[in-house]
Design a protein around this motif. Structure first.
Motif, PDB file in Angstrom:
ATOM      1  N   VAL A  32       0.986  -1.211   0.383  1.00 50.43           N
ATOM      2  CA  VAL A  32      -0.023   0.011   0.077  1.00 50.43           C
ATOM      3  C   VAL A  32       0.960   1.383  -0.052  1.00 50.43           C
ATOM      4  O   VAL A  32       1.794   1.457   0.700  1.00 50.43           O
ATOM      5  CB  VAL A  32      -0.896  -0.077   1.234  1.00 50.43           C
ATOM      6  N   LEU A  33       0.532   2.179  -1.064  1.00 51.61           N
ATOM      7  CA  LEU A  33       1.605   3.396  -0.863  1.00 51.61           C
ATOM      8  C   LEU A  33       0.694   4.496  -0.406  1.00 51.61           C
ATOM      9  O   LEU A  33      -0.670   4.735  -1.260  1.00 51.61           O
ATOM     10  CB  LEU A  33       2.139   3.589  -2.415  1.00 51.61           C
ATOM     11  N   GLU A  34       0.972   5.218   0.626  1.00 58.78           N
ATOM     12  CA  GLU A  34      -0.075   6.336   1.036  1.00 58.78           C
ATOM     13  C   GLU A  34       0.697   7.385   1.152  1.00 58.78           C
ATOM     14  O   GLU A  34       1.838   7.619   1.643  1.00 58.78           O
ATOM     15  CB  GLU A  34      -0.400   6.020   2.472  1.00 58.78           C
ATOM     16  N   ALA A 199       4.169   8.466   0.869  1.00 56.69           N
ATOM     17  CA  ALA A 199       4.704   7.701  -0.735  1.00 56.69           C
ATOM     18  C   ALA A 199       3.752   8.134  -1.891  1.00 56.69           C
ATOM     19  O   ALA A 199       2.717   7.251  -2.056  1.00 56.69           O
ATOM     20  CB  ALA A 199       4.777   6.166  -0.435  1.00 56.69           C
ATOM     21  N   PRO A 200       3.486   9.386  -2.131  1.00 56.65           N
ATOM     22  CA  PRO A 200       2.312   9.772  -3.154  1.00 56.65           C
ATOM     23  C   PRO A 200       2.959   9.154  -4.548  1.00 56.65           C
ATOM     24  O   PRO A 200       3.991   9.261  -4.906  1.00 56.65           O
ATOM     25  CB  PRO A 200       2.650  11.348  -3.171  1.00 56.65           C
ATOM     26  N   VAL A 201       1.999   8.351  -5.201  1.00 56.13           N
ATOM     27  CA  VAL A 201       2.128   7.937  -6.352  1.00 56.13           C
ATOM     28  C   VAL A 201       2.207   8.993  -7.253  1.00 56.13           C
ATOM     29  O   VAL A 201       1.152   9.835  -7.400  1.00 56.13           O
ATOM     30  CB  VAL A 201       1.296   6.686  -6.730  1.00 56.13           C
ATOM     31  N   THR A 228      -7.392   4.290  -5.200  1.00 58.89           N
ATOM     32  CA  THR A 228      -8.539   4.721  -4.324  1.00 58.89           C
ATOM     33  C   THR A 228      -8.323   6.237  -4.140  1.00 58.89           C
ATOM     34  O   THR A 228      -9.253   6.638  -3.203  1.00 58.89           O
ATOM     35  CB  THR A 228      -8.263   4.117  -2.753  1.00 58.89           C
ATOM     36  N   VAL A 229      -7.610   6.998  -4.568  1.00 59.59           N
ATOM     37  CA  VAL A 229      -7.789   8.540  -4.295  1.00 59.59           C
ATOM     38  C   VAL A 229      -8.847   9.036  -4.919  1.00 59.59           C
ATOM     39  O   VAL A 229      -9.801   8.496  -5.568  1.00 59.59           O
ATOM     40  CB  VAL A 229      -6.755   9.142  -5.203  1.00 59.59           C
ATOM     41  N   SER A 230      -9.430  10.344  -4.272  1.00 62.39           N
ATOM     42  CA  SER A 230     -10.524  10.875  -4.596  1.00 62.39           C
ATOM     43  C   SER A 230     -10.530  11.402  -5.966  1.00 62.39           C
ATOM     44  O   SER A 230      -9.633  11.327  -6.770  1.00 62.39           O
ATOM     45  CB  SER A 230     -10.829  12.102  -3.636  1.00 62.39           C
ATOM     46  N   PRO A 359      -4.587  18.747  -0.163  1.00 65.50           N
ATOM     47  CA  PRO A 359      -3.932  18.385  -1.718  1.00 65.50           C
ATOM     48  C   PRO A 359      -4.155  16.524  -1.874  1.00 65.50           C
ATOM     49  O   PRO A 359      -4.462  16.345  -2.975  1.00 65.50           O
ATOM     50  CB  PRO A 359      -2.475  18.442  -1.686  1.00 65.50           C
ATOM     51  N   HIS A 360      -4.555  15.897  -0.851  1.00 66.56           N
ATOM     52  CA  HIS A 360      -4.620  14.359  -1.221  1.00 66.56           C
ATOM     53  C   HIS A 360      -6.227  14.230  -0.790  1.00 66.56           C
ATOM     54  O   HIS A 360      -6.558  13.251  -0.809  1.00 66.56           O
ATOM     55  CB  HIS A 360      -3.991  13.589   0.121  1.00 66.56           C
ATOM     56  N   ALA A 361      -6.973  15.184  -0.912  1.00 68.09           N
ATOM     57  CA  ALA A 361      -8.561  14.916  -0.913  1.00 68.09           C
ATOM     58  C   ALA A 361      -9.233  15.712  -1.782  1.00 68.09           C
ATOM     59  O   ALA A 361      -9.995  15.701  -2.841  1.00 68.09           O
ATOM     60  CB  ALA A 361      -9.163  15.106   0.474  1.00 68.09           C
ATOM     61  N   GLY A 401     -20.156   8.370  -1.031  1.00 64.80           N
ATOM     62  CA  GLY A 401     -20.194   9.336  -0.076  1.00 64.80           C
ATOM     63  C   GLY A 401     -19.820   9.108   1.264  1.00 64.80           C
ATOM     64  O   GLY A 401     -19.657   9.793   2.014  1.00 64.80           O
ATOM     65  N   THR A 402     -19.696   7.537   1.614  1.00 65.30           N
ATOM     66  CA  THR A 402     -19.728   7.199   2.826  1.00 65.30           C
ATOM     67  C   THR A 402     -18.343   6.117   2.832  1.00 65.30           C
ATOM     68  O   THR A 402     -17.946   5.626   2.170  1.00 65.30           O
ATOM     69  CB  THR A 402     -20.846   6.406   3.564  1.00 65.30           C
ATOM     70  N   LEU A 403     -18.026   6.016   4.351  1.00 63.51           N
ATOM     71  CA  LEU A 403     -16.977   4.967   4.496  1.00 63.51           C
ATOM     72  C   LEU A 403     -17.589   3.574   3.995  1.00 63.51           C
ATOM     73  O   LEU A 403     -16.636   2.677   3.560  1.00 63.51           O
ATOM     74  CB  LEU A 403     -16.773   5.015   6.125  1.00 63.51           C
TER      75      LEU A 403
HETATM   76  C1  LIG Z   1     -15.957  16.529   6.951  1.00 56.73           C
HETATM   77  C2  LIG Z   1     -16.539  15.140   6.348  1.00 56.73           C
HETATM   78  C3  LIG Z   1     -17.503  14.512   7.188  1.00 56.73           C
HETATM   79  C4  LIG Z   1     -17.876  13.149   6.512  1.00 56.73           C
HETATM   80  N1  LIG Z   1     -18.818  12.648   7.283  1.00 56.73           N
HETATM   81  C5  LIG Z   1     -19.104  11.208   6.939  1.00 56.73           C
HETATM   82  C6  LIG Z   1     -19.982  10.313   7.846  1.00 56.73           C
HETATM   83  O1  LIG Z   1     -20.554  10.755   8.999  1.00 56.73           O
HETATM   84  N2  LIG Z   1     -19.991   9.011   7.644  1.00 56.73           N
HETATM   85  C7  LIG Z   1     -19.467   8.452   6.475  1.00 56.73           C
HETATM   86  O2  LIG Z   1     -19.632   7.418   6.248  1.00 56.73           O
HETATM   87  N3  LIG Z   1     -18.768   9.193   5.819  1.00 56.73           N
HETATM   88  C8  LIG Z   1     -18.353  10.515   5.815  1.00 56.73           C
HETATM   89  N4  LIG Z   1     -17.684  11.036   5.192  1.00 56.73           N
HETATM   90  C9  LIG Z   1     -17.109  10.740   3.797  1.00 56.73           C
HETATM   91  C10 LIG Z   1     -15.992   9.771   3.957  1.00 56.73           C
HETATM   92  O3  LIG Z   1     -15.103  10.363   4.948  1.00 56.73           O
HETATM   93  C11 LIG Z   1     -15.336   9.094   2.674  1.00 56.73           C
HETATM   94  O4  LIG Z   1     -16.602   8.907   1.811  1.00 56.73           O
HETATM   95  C12 LIG Z   1     -14.426   8.402   3.066  1.00 56.73           C
HETATM   96  O5  LIG Z   1     -13.449   8.330   4.036  1.00 56.73           O
HETATM   97  C13 LIG Z   1     -13.772   8.122   1.437  1.00 56.73           C
HETATM   98  O6  LIG Z   1     -12.734   7.098   1.557  1.00 56.73           O
HETATM   99  P1  LIG Z   1     -11.861   6.529   0.233  1.00 56.73           P
HETATM  100  O7  LIG Z   1     -10.976   5.268   0.692  1.00 56.73           O
HETATM  101  O8  LIG Z   1     -12.791   6.435  -0.836  1.00 56.73           O
HETATM  102  O9  LIG Z   1     -10.855   7.849   0.164  1.00 56.73           O
HETATM  103  P2  LIG Z   1      -9.917   8.486   1.037  1.00 56.73           P
HETATM  104  O10 LIG Z   1     -10.179   8.593   2.349  1.00 56.73           O
HETATM  105  O11 LIG Z   1      -9.728   9.663   0.721  1.00 56.73           O
HETATM  106  O12 LIG Z   1      -8.616   7.606   0.794  1.00 56.73           O
HETATM  107  C14 LIG Z   1      -7.841   7.883  -0.151  1.00 56.73           C
HETATM  108  C15 LIG Z   1      -6.232   7.847   0.268  1.00 56.73           C
HETATM  109  O13 LIG Z   1      -5.300   8.081  -0.784  1.00 56.73           O
HETATM  110  C16 LIG Z   1      -4.479   8.857  -0.396  1.00 56.73           C
HETATM  111  N5  LIG Z   1      -3.698   9.515  -1.573  1.00 56.73           N
HETATM  112  C17 LIG Z   1      -4.237  10.632  -2.464  1.00 56.73           C
HETATM  113  N6  LIG Z   1      -3.444  10.903  -3.457  1.00 56.73           N
HETATM  114  C18 LIG Z   1      -2.418   9.846  -3.431  1.00 56.73           C
HETATM  115  C19 LIG Z   1      -1.234   9.546  -4.026  1.00 56.73           C
HETATM  116  N7  LIG Z   1      -0.892  10.253  -5.268  1.00 56.73           N
HETATM  117  N8  LIG Z   1      -0.591   8.507  -3.830  1.00 56.73           N
HETATM  118  C20 LIG Z   1      -0.833   7.679  -2.764  1.00 56.73           C
HETATM  119  N9  LIG Z   1      -1.842   7.841  -1.877  1.00 56.73           N
HETATM  120  C21 LIG Z   1      -2.645   9.081  -2.072  1.00 56.73           C
HETATM  121  C22 LIG Z   1      -5.112  10.035   0.494  1.00 56.73           C
HETATM  122  O14 LIG Z   1      -4.139  10.336   1.272  1.00 56.73           O
HETATM  123  C23 LIG Z   1      -6.013   9.014   1.058  1.00 56.73           C
HETATM  124  O15 LIG Z   1      -5.491   8.429   2.345  1.00 56.73           O
HETATM  125  C24 LIG Z   1     -17.527  12.522   5.485  1.00 56.73           C
HETATM  126  C25 LIG Z   1     -16.181  13.223   4.829  1.00 56.73           C
HETATM  127  C26 LIG Z   1     -15.790  14.492   5.352  1.00 56.73           C
HETATM  128  C27 LIG Z   1     -14.776  15.178   4.710  1.00 56.73           C
END
Ligand SMILES: Cc1cc2nc3c(=O)[nH]c(=O)nc-3n(C[C@H](O)[C@H](O)[C@H](O)COP(=O)(O)OP(=O)(O)OC[C@H]3O[C@@H](n4cnc5c(N)ncnc54)[C@H](O)[C@@H]3O)c2cc1C
Length: 432
Positions: A32-34, A199-201, A228-230, A359-361, A401-403
């Motif tokens: 995993v690269l983060e 470790a940003p890709v 898995t980035v946004s 920048p990572h979100a 939009g959720t975890l």
């Molecule tokens: C204020 C707020 C409130 C929220 N409330 C809720 C809630 O109550 N309940 C709920 O379920 N969800 C909630 N959410 C939404 C939830 O946080 C997200 O849907 C979820 O965390 C997204 O997970 P993900 O793995 O898709 O993305 P992320 O969590 O963004 O994971 C992607 C990862 O990739 C990393 N990354 C980015 N670029 C690179 C790169 N170039 N190389 C390597 N790594 C990189 C990032 O640092 C990050 O760790 C909320 C979000 C926010 C911001």
């Protein structure tokens, strides 16, 4: 050809953690690269107020279908049913809403949802594309409800939200709060995973039989990758894909721009709890076009208040920079409590995170542009026969939009990638 690992996971948020756990359980070797120095991504539990406060994901929504609820319990973490103590106060501009007005608000909410569903059922041609065009207007609570469902819940203005997608991703069921925070929960679930931090890709080559990731960490080769980035990070070009992502994928990224929701925690100066109970909700009745912050008071009896701002107002405060969100929060509370708000809450100790500038979100979570149905499926469609998978919250059809959506998307992408590795002779057995 020798490779560093079977599966490369880019990002250690919910989707990346789920992908890595799933792939390891299938017998794949994983890296995993983060980009950050921590796991959790958009789940971040802060401790600067002297008690845990989530600055990102806060609730485990739709507990009945949320895979994180049983995992949290199995890890021994306490989950609190927030719905059991819902107690909202609504400020009418010069006084609190009384019992009859609160009943009127609840009835208006049911009517609002019914009207939106009826609009969705209209024949093609008459059916509105956006939530704003479907939402009723003119009633005493309509603007408040549209603001709640748009900026506060979906992190985007109702005019920027596709009607069908709004309905497909409506969350129902119980909302649970992990006492120690969602960021803490993900940290617990990521324990032992092979994560390389900071470790940003920057470049991902996927044209050949294997994949190659490059960045400040050097280069790493893999049989398959789950990214898995946004969608905000994808759209920014921070990762250069070689070859470029196919047109359909790029279009899906464009159709799923990031909304913004930011939180701020404000700590009490003393004993004044602003007449709000623990977990008390605080909102204002809004007129057409008005915007506001919402608050949850003193969670778990802790001495801080949590403020939320979403949509256009969140982007505006984000652009205004350092201190703007605190100013907004004090201005909001000042409308209700006058100078008492400034006496009851400290300005010097606060917790906040600007997901728009991170920048990572580059935002909180994605909202589907009106009329762009199918983008979530296009974003998650296997590339290179499944050896390159995009995953994350934006990819999930119902829990976007959720975890939970991120988690399920990550695990599903890992299974797809594992299956794709079979014909390449990388895996000795077919995943279950
Ligand atoms: C204020 C707020 C409130 C929220 N409330 C809720 C809630 O109550 N309940 C709920 O379920 N969800 C909630 N959410 C939404 C939830 O946080 C997200 O849907 C979820 O965390 C997204 O997970 P993900 O793995 O898709 O993305 P992320 O969590 O963004 O994971 C992607 C990862 O990739 C990393 N990354 C980015 N670029 C690179 C790169 N170039 N190389 C390597 N790594 C990189 C990032 O640092 C990050 O760790 C909320 C979000 C926010 C911001």
């Amino acid at each position: 050809m020798s490779r560093d690992c079977d599966l490369l996971v880019v990002g250690a948020g919910a989707a990346g953690i789920a992908a890595a756990r799933e792939a390891l359980s299938l017998g794949l070797s994983v890296r995993v690269l983060e980009a950050r120095g921590r796991v959790g991504g958009r789940a971040l539990t802060d401790a600067s107020l002297g008690a845990p406060m989530d600055l990102g994901a806060t609730w485990l929504h739709a507990a009945q279908s949320n895979p994180l609820a049983p995992l949290a319990e199995a890890a021994g973490l306490e989950l609190f049913n927030h719905d059991s103590v819902r107690d909202s106060r609504v400020w009418m501009g010069d006084r609190w809403a009384g019992a009859a007005e609160m009943a009127e608000y609840e009835a208006a909410e049911r009517a609002w949802h019914e009207a939106v569903r009826l609009a969705d059922a209209l024949p093609a041609g008459e059916r509105p594309l956006s939530l704003a065009d479907a939402a009723p207007r003119g009633g005493p609570w309509d603007a408040t409800l549209t603001h709640w469902e748009g900026p506060v819940i979906a992190a985007a203005e109702a005019a920027e939200i596709d009607l069908g997608d709004y309905l497909s991703t409506l969350l129902t069921g119980t909302n649970l709060l992990p006492r120690e925070g969602c960021g803490h929960l993900l940290g617990t679930l990521a324990r032992g995973l092979p994560v390389t931090f900071d470790a940003p890709v920057e470049r991902l080559s996927w044209g050949g039989p294997g994949l190659r990731a490059e960045g400040p960490f050097g280069a790493l080769t893999a049989g398959a990758a789950v990214v898995t980035v946004s969608t905000g990070v994808l759209a920014s070009g921070a990762i250069r894909f070689d070859p470029a992502l196919p047109q359909a994928t790029a279009q899906a990224v464009h159709d799923l721009p990031m909304g913004l929701l930011n939180k701020i925690g404000l700590r009490a100066t003393g004993e004044d709890r602003l007449d709000l109970p623990s977990f008390g909700g605080l909102e204002r009745r809004l007129g057409e076009g008005e915007r506001a912050m919402t608050f949850v008071a003193w969670p778990f009896g802790r001495d801080h208040l949590e403020g939320f701002v979403g949509g256009a107002l969140a982007w505006e405060t984000s652009r205004a920079g350092e201190g703007a969100l605190a100013e907004l929060a004090f201005a909001e509370l000042g409308r209700i409590y006058g100078a008492r708000a400034g006496r009851a809450l400290r300005r010097d100790i606060r917790a906040e995170w600007d997901w728009g500038r991170d920048p990572h979100a580059l935002g909180a979570y994605a909202a589907l542009r009106p009329g762009r149905g199918g983008a979530r499926e296009a974003l998650s469609a296997p590339l290179a026969g499944g050896r390159l998978m995009l995953a994350g919250e934006a990819c999930h059809a119902t829990l976007a939009g959720t975890l939970a959506g991120a988690w399920l998307s990550g695990a599903g992408a890992a299974r797809e990638a594992a299956a794709a590795l079979l014909p390449h002779g990388i895996l000795g057995r077919r995943p279950a």
